[in-house]
Design an enzyme around this catalytic site. Structure first.
Site, PDB file in Angstrom:
ATOM      1  N   ARG A 225      26.469  15.456  18.585  1.00 52.92           N
ATOM      2  CA  ARG A 225      25.861  16.748  18.896  1.00 52.92           C
ATOM      3  C   ARG A 225      26.967  17.741  19.243  1.00 52.92           C
ATOM      4  NH1 ARG A 225      22.025  15.178  16.598  1.00 52.92           N
ATOM      5  NH2 ARG A 225      19.950  14.759  17.413  1.00 52.92           N
ATOM      6  N   HIS A 273      25.373  19.749   9.598  1.00 53.38           N
ATOM      7  CA  HIS A 273      24.506  18.732  10.222  1.00 53.38           C
ATOM      8  C   HIS A 273      23.807  17.877   9.156  1.00 53.38           C
ATOM      9  CE1 HIS A 273      22.094  17.743  14.106  1.00 53.38           C
ATOM     10  NE2 HIS A 273      22.123  16.693  13.288  1.00 53.38           N
TER      11      HIS A 273
END
Ligand code: NDP
Length: 310
Positions: A225, A273
């Protein structure tokens, strides 16, 4: 009882269809915000739901995250207390993480960026650029970190792991958080791969102290993250040469704002991502199974521990 899919801004028609196929009419599947009867919702299937939106369902028993990470849920201060939170654990998700990490590590090892630069300049390099010897530390030895570490080990790299609690993984020395600080672990390696969950304890773990502990010219790969990384500390470490290159898949704000310096930094490779993306069919099978388990009062698959944060 019913299932509510709450995934704002994304087309979930395929997921809905897969879930309906599994349930064969046993429960209606509604897509937020079009929920005809909130009283009926037993399970919510969510990704980045509007905070507070789950309070609309008084009989909610299961909140199924559509990702492996659950920080997006646990950060909602209005999470209904009676509902269990479950997450995705899927070998296909792990395989994607293994492929991505192997790609990044092999590109570093073979100096791929330098070779591309040479091609662009029409240079046939003599002598051939040396491979970069890598000792790799995997932060987070869970459902994704262990297969990532094993994949890198199978490619011939020296690999060690880092977890919260002590654990034994064949062929890989794993250090626990109680045994070594993150910086002391980082000192042992010249490549860090972050596959940690984002919790209050891991937020900002990729920071100046860690970068300065690593040997000069080290590498960072963050596929966990954006919140794990202190962006300013990485930029300073790249510019100072402590870190030679960073491969980043995740960011504090996604999409990464166009003015962010990572976009144009010569030592940063970034991806949007995509290290591994949840397989809709596999997720639907898990949703259907957890729904049926909830109806029968059985244990759910892949529950998270809200106290631990993952
Ligand atoms: P798991 O919960 O299975 O594993 C988490 C690991 O992190 C465990 O080994 C755990 O230790 C360790 N850990 C937790 N807290 C700490 C700490 N404070 N210090 C050291 N180690 C710690 O998670 P997954 O492997 O399934 O997923 C990891 C993360 O990957 C997800 O949370 C998500 O954010 C990210 N992800 C990113 C994707 C992408 O496309 N970029 C795709 C999918 C996931 P212990 O073993 O002792 O519990």
């Amino acid at each position: 009882m019913a299932i509510a899919i709450i995934v704002p801004g994304r087309d979930v028609s395929l997921l809905k269809q897969h879930i309906e196929n599994h349930l064969q009419g046993a429960a209606p599947v509604w897509v937020y915000p079009d929920i005809p009867d909130p009283d009926q919702v037993l399970m919510a299937v969510v990704w980045k739901h509007p905070p507070g939106s789950l309070l609309a369902f008084p009989h909610l028993r299961v909140v199924q995250s559509l990702g492996a990470g659950v920080e997006h849920l646990l950060r909602d201060p209005q999470l209904p207390g009676q509902a269990r939170i479950c997450r995705i654990v899927d070998p296909d998700l792990a395989l994607g993480m293994c492929h991505y990490t192997a790609m990044a590590v092999l590109n570093i090892h073979k100096q791929w960026w330098q070779l591309q630069e040479q091609q662009a300049q029409g240079i046939w390099a003599e002598p051939v650029p040396e491979v970069v010897p890598l000792t790799i530390g995997v932060l987070g030895m869970g459902e994704l970190g262990v297969p990532v570490a094993k994949t890198l080990r199978s490619l011939g790299f020296e690999v060690m792991g880092y977890s919260r609690t002590a654990k034994i993984v064949e062929g890989i020395r794993v250090f626990s958080e109680g045994e070594l600080s993150a910086a002391a672990f980082a000192k042992k390696v010249n490549t860090l791969v972050c596959v940690l969950p984002l919790t209050p304890q891991t937020e900002g773990i990729l920071n100046r102290e860690v970068f300065e502990a690593m040997p000069r010219g080290s590498y960072i790969i963050n596929i966990a993250r954006g919140g794990h990384l202190v962006d300013a500390d990485l930029l300073a470490a790249l510019d100072a040469g402590n870190i030679e290159r960073a491969v980043l898949d995740v960011f504090h704000i996604e999409p990464l704002p166009t003015e962010h310096p990572f976009w144009t930094h010569p030592k940063v490779t970034l991806t949007p991502h995509i290290a591994s993306v949840t397989n809709q069919a596999n997720a639907a099978a898990l949703v259907a199974e957890n729904y049926q388990r909830a109806v029968k009062g059985q244990d759910l698959k892949f529950p998270v521990d809200p106290g631990a944060g993952y």
